[in-house]
Design a protein around this motif. Structure first.
Motif, mmCIF file in Angstrom:
data_model
loop_
_atom_site.group_PDB
_atom_site.id
_atom_site.type_symbol
_atom_site.label_atom_id
_atom_site.label_comp_id
_atom_site.label_asym_id
_atom_site.label_seq_id
_atom_site.Cartn_x
_atom_site.Cartn_y
_atom_site.Cartn_z
ATOM 1 N N ARG A 193 0.839 -1.195 0.000
ATOM 2 C CA ARG A 193 0.000 0.000 0.000
ATOM 3 C C ARG A 193 0.874 1.246 0.000
ATOM 4 N NH1 ARG A 193 -4.226 -0.575 4.751
ATOM 5 N NH2 ARG A 193 -5.511 0.841 3.492
ATOM 6 N N GLY A 194 0.226 2.398 0.005
ATOM 7 C CA GLY A 194 0.959 3.653 -0.045
ATOM 8 C C GLY A 194 1.490 4.066 1.314
ATOM 9 N N PRO A 195 2.298 5.118 1.370
ATOM 10 C CA PRO A 195 2.959 5.517 2.612
ATOM 11 C C PRO A 195 2.009 5.976 3.707
ATOM 12 C CG PRO A 195 3.295 7.161 0.897
ATOM 13 C CD PRO A 195 2.690 5.974 0.223
ATOM 14 N N ALA A 196 0.825 6.439 3.342
ATOM 15 C CA ALA A 196 -0.122 6.898 4.355
ATOM 16 C C ALA A 196 -0.651 5.756 5.210
ATOM 17 C CB ALA A 196 -1.288 7.639 3.695
ATOM 18 N N TYR A 197 -0.522 4.533 4.727
ATOM 19 C CA TYR A 197 -1.096 3.379 5.424
ATOM 20 C C TYR A 197 -0.031 2.516 6.096
ATOM 21 C CZ TYR A 197 -5.001 4.850 2.578
ATOM 22 O OH TYR A 197 -5.978 5.592 1.995
ATOM 23 N N ALA A 198 1.207 2.998 6.149
ATOM 24 C CA ALA A 198 2.255 2.252 6.846
ATOM 25 C C ALA A 198 1.892 2.127 8.321
ATOM 26 C CB ALA A 198 3.596 2.960 6.691
ATOM 27 N N LYS A 199 2.167 0.974 8.902
ATOM 28 C CA LYS A 199 1.796 0.689 10.293
ATOM 29 C C LYS A 199 2.931 0.996 11.273
ATOM 30 C CE LYS A 199 -2.243 -1.018 9.203
ATOM 31 N NZ LYS A 199 -3.499 -0.311 9.559
ATOM 32 N N PHE A 200 4.013 1.580 10.794
ATOM 33 C CA PHE A 200 5.108 1.935 11.690
ATOM 34 C C PHE A 200 4.616 2.907 12.764
ATOM 35 C CE2 PHE A 200 7.386 2.194 7.357
ATOM 36 C CZ PHE A 200 7.572 0.817 7.296
ATOM 37 N N SER A 201 5.206 2.839 13.934
ATOM 38 C CA SER A 201 5.005 3.932 14.882
ATOM 39 C C SER A 201 6.018 5.024 14.540
ATOM 40 C CB SER A 201 5.191 3.453 16.323
ATOM 41 O OG SER A 201 6.537 3.112 16.556
ATOM 42 N N ASP A 226 -3.280 9.903 -2.225
ATOM 43 C CA ASP A 226 -4.494 10.380 -2.887
ATOM 44 C C ASP A 226 -5.436 11.007 -1.849
ATOM 45 O OD1 ASP A 226 -5.410 8.206 -1.517
ATOM 46 O OD2 ASP A 226 -6.092 7.078 -3.272
ATOM 47 N N ASP A 227 -6.641 11.361 -2.279
ATOM 48 C CA ASP A 227 -7.583 12.036 -1.378
ATOM 49 C C ASP A 227 -7.937 11.145 -0.184
ATOM 50 O OD1 ASP A 227 -7.594 14.252 -2.993
ATOM 51 O OD2 ASP A 227 -9.456 13.707 -4.047
ATOM 52 N N HIS A 228 -8.125 9.853 -0.441
ATOM 53 C CA HIS A 228 -8.459 8.948 0.654
ATOM 54 C C HIS A 228 -7.301 8.863 1.653
ATOM 55 C CE1 HIS A 228 -9.496 5.264 2.851
ATOM 56 N NE2 HIS A 228 -10.742 5.472 2.462
ATOM 57 N N SER A 229 -6.084 8.871 1.135
ATOM 58 C CA SER A 229 -4.913 8.857 2.011
ATOM 59 C C SER A 229 -4.899 10.087 2.907
ATOM 60 C CB SER A 229 -3.626 8.818 1.177
ATOM 61 O OG SER A 229 -3.583 7.697 0.331
ATOM 62 N N LEU A 285 13.553 -11.719 -5.701
ATOM 63 C CA LEU A 285 12.158 -11.487 -5.331
ATOM 64 C C LEU A 285 11.479 -10.739 -6.461
ATOM 65 C CD1 LEU A 285 9.829 -11.338 -3.142
ATOM 66 C CD2 LEU A 285 10.742 -9.044 -2.626
ATOM 67 N N ARG A 286 10.285 -11.172 -6.820
ATOM 68 C CA ARG A 286 9.489 -10.447 -7.818
ATOM 69 C C ARG A 286 8.336 -9.751 -7.116
ATOM 70 N NH1 ARG A 286 10.078 -15.147 -11.771
ATOM 71 N NH2 ARG A 286 11.845 -14.502 -13.063
ATOM 72 N N THR A 287 8.172 -8.475 -7.454
ATOM 73 C CA THR A 287 7.050 -7.708 -6.918
ATOM 74 C C THR A 287 6.257 -7.119 -8.073
ATOM 75 O OG1 THR A 287 8.296 -5.628 -6.775
ATOM 76 C CG2 THR A 287 8.355 -7.097 -4.843
ATOM 77 N N GLU A 288 5.002 -6.876 -7.808
ATOM 78 C CA GLU A 288 4.128 -6.230 -8.793
ATOM 79 C C GLU A 288 3.771 -4.836 -8.287
ATOM 80 O OE1 GLU A 288 -0.172 -6.988 -11.071
ATOM 81 O OE2 GLU A 288 0.268 -7.968 -9.145
ATOM 82 N N ARG A 289 3.941 -3.859 -9.157
ATOM 83 C CA ARG A 289 3.553 -2.493 -8.801
ATOM 84 C C ARG A 289 2.033 -2.451 -8.612
ATOM 85 N NH1 ARG A 289 5.736 2.409 -9.735
ATOM 86 N NH2 ARG A 289 7.539 1.340 -8.828
ATOM 87 N N THR A 290 1.587 -1.811 -7.540
ATOM 88 C CA THR A 290 0.162 -1.625 -7.312
ATOM 89 C C THR A 290 -0.183 -0.152 -7.487
ATOM 90 O OG1 THR A 290 0.523 -1.314 -4.934
ATOM 91 C CG2 THR A 290 0.053 -3.557 -5.687
ATOM 92 N N ARG A 291 -1.468 0.133 -7.550
ATOM 93 C CA ARG A 291 -1.900 1.524 -7.592
ATOM 94 C C ARG A 291 -3.081 1.712 -6.652
ATOM 95 N NH1 ARG A 291 -6.531 2.330 -10.446
ATOM 96 N NH2 ARG A 291 -7.139 0.784 -12.006
ATOM 97 N N LEU A 292 -3.195 2.918 -6.141
ATOM 98 C CA LEU A 292 -4.270 3.241 -5.207
ATOM 99 C C LEU A 292 -5.608 3.223 -5.930
ATOM 100 C CD1 LEU A 292 -2.503 6.272 -3.460
ATOM 101 C CD2 LEU A 292 -2.637 3.917 -2.629
ATOM 102 N N THR A 293 -6.634 2.726 -5.244
ATOM 103 C CA THR A 293 -7.971 2.634 -5.860
ATOM 104 C C THR A 293 -8.914 3.733 -5.389
ATOM 105 O OG1 THR A 293 -8.614 1.059 -4.127
ATOM 106 C CG2 THR A 293 -7.795 0.151 -6.211
ATOM 107 N N GLY A 294 -8.433 4.603 -4.506
ATOM 108 C CA GLY A 294 -9.255 5.725 -4.067
ATOM 109 C C GLY A 294 -10.113 5.435 -2.858
#
Length: 451
Positions: A193-201, A226-229, A285-294
């Protein structure tokens, strides 16, 4: 009459339950039954060595287990040394508080390759857990850490820091030697997910940049808000603090330090790739780029990147494991319960059987959150349980364990071990040096029957 209660698990969840019981108006006699020779569970074996401030909670937990109405029975394996049906003979009620220390799987190809690790196993190694091997494979140069919680940060930080930096902590010699000799230069942390949803303290995140030997690199690719973030961080102060810190680091030039932690957002792991030159081992390691859905979620874009790493650590959450004779919800990885009352297959409460902590509700929340959890469970226990067998005595439990040949570590044994570890640390200018061998722990504690 005195209410006899067994609490299976000597970590914070179990000790908080004991605290609630001894503070209640009921006359109680409690036994904390713990598989390890030392108490405190996750605080001792789940907190990174370079975070001694978190371990300050042990002082409060120590006061509980030193209470005259509480006995610590360590080195007792539930289901082996004593079974549920036997506990129910010796006690009026049983509280299960065994926590969650198994790693969740990702369910992607290659997860079983040599070099693919669960974070919990690595944490147990660097915390000198007595039930894990004394060595750990650290010959990679580039590794991946999957997850964006505090455990992922702990793993990334310990992998990146030098052994000398960790030498001021409580790690014993074998852990120091492993960290000293590691060859890792780059640690890549991936978030789907995007940086706004990181669970770090926020504090944990900022600590990444405190090492004189580690550059923290936040890659701009995938750093999207994005706006939701924005709505999310406006509702969550900690998320905003994390995002602000990450935003300050984006695009910052590395200082040329010998080790690097890379933070990648909007990248989900899809495959751990075998090394053709070393069959059966991790090669990429293979990763797939994701995108925010709003709406706070993400979807895959089909854009795949292959990362040259030789080890992968998944830090995507812990899960509890089943216990002999106790119902278990394998999908949720918890004991089915209603407010701490264990439920049978028909959904009815099982008299005298209760649960608290992560095995009750899943591995969410901080250590302190188990206080309210324990309060709920203990309230149900006191409302539903009475002392019905005055002949139930601590001596009967002791006789049973002695008959089984169990070398029981008591609170007095722990005090001897505690003083020994502190003395080891003082000799080297440290607060403590852990003892990580079970037999040695028992011998230092003066446990009768220890080999």
């Amino acid at each position: 009459m005195t209410l006899r209660v067994a609490i299976v698990g000597g970590g914070p969840a179990g000790i908080y339950a004991a605290d609630q019981l001894i503070k209640s108006e009921a006359a109680v006699s409690l036994d904390l039954i713990e598989r390890l020779p030392a108490p405190f569970g996750l605080v001792r074996y789940g907190v990174a060595p370079d975070h001694p401030r978190i371990k300050e909670i042990i002082k409060a937990l120590q006061r509980v287990i030193a209470h005259p109405d509480v006995r610590f029975l360590g080195n007792v394996d539930f289901g082996v040394d004593v079974k549920l049906e036997e506990l129910r003979e010796f006690y009026d009620a049983v509280i299960v508080a065994t926590g969650a220390m198994a790693d969740r799987d990702l369910g992607i190809p290659g997860e079983d390759l040599d070099g693919s690790h669960g974070a919990a196993d690595f944490v147990s190694w660097y915390d000198a857990h007595p039930d894990v091997p004394r060595t750990w494979p650290l010959q990679a140069t580039s590794v991946a850490v999957l997850g964006v919680g505090n455990v992922a940060l702990d793993v990334a930080r310990v992998l990146a820091k030098t052994g000398e930096e960790m030498l001021s902590t409580d790690i014993p010699a074998h852990v120091y030697e492993g960290l000293r000799d590691k060859t890792i230069t780059d640690v890549h942390v991936f978030a789907r997910r995007g940086p706004a949803y990181a669970k770090f303290s926020p504090l944990e995140l900022r600590e990444l940049a405190h090492s004189p030997n580690v550059d923290v690199i936040v890659h701009p690719e995938g750093f999207e808000v994005d706006d939701h973030s924005m709505q999310h961080i406006q509702r969550n102060k900690q998320s905003k603090m994390v995002l602000d810190t990450l935003a300050n680091w984006v695009g910052r030039e590395p200082e040329g330090k010998p080790h690097r932690i890379h933070l990648h957002f909007l990248e989900q792991p899809v495959e751990i790739v075998e090394d053709p030159a070393r069959p059966g081992t991790v090669g990429a390691l293979r990763t797939e780029r994701t995108r925010l859905t709003g709406d706070g979620g993400v979807i895959g874009t089909g854009e795949v990147t292959t990362w040259d790493v030789q080890s992968v650590y998944r830090a995507v959450g812990y899960r509890s494991t089943p216990l002999p004779g106790i119902p278990f919800d394998h999908a949720a990885a918890v004991v089915p319960n209603d407010g701490g009352r264990v439920l049978d297959l028909a959904g009815e409460p099982i008299p005298g059987l209760f649960v608290t902590g992560w095995i009750k509700r899943g591995p969410v929340g901080l250590i302190g959150h188990t206080k309210s959890d324990a309060a709920e469970t203990v309230a149900h226990l006191l409302a539903a349980t009475s002392a019905v067998a005055p002949s139930r005595r601590p001596e009967d439990v002791d006789a049973h364990l002695a008959h089984r040949g169990v070398a029981v570590a008591t609170h007095e044994s722990w005090e001897l071990l505690d003083r020994h570890e502190i003395a080891l640390g003082e000799a080297e200018g440290r607060l403590r040096i852990k003892v990580g061998d079970r037999g040695e722990m028992l011998r230092i504690g003066g446990v009768a029957g220890a080999e």
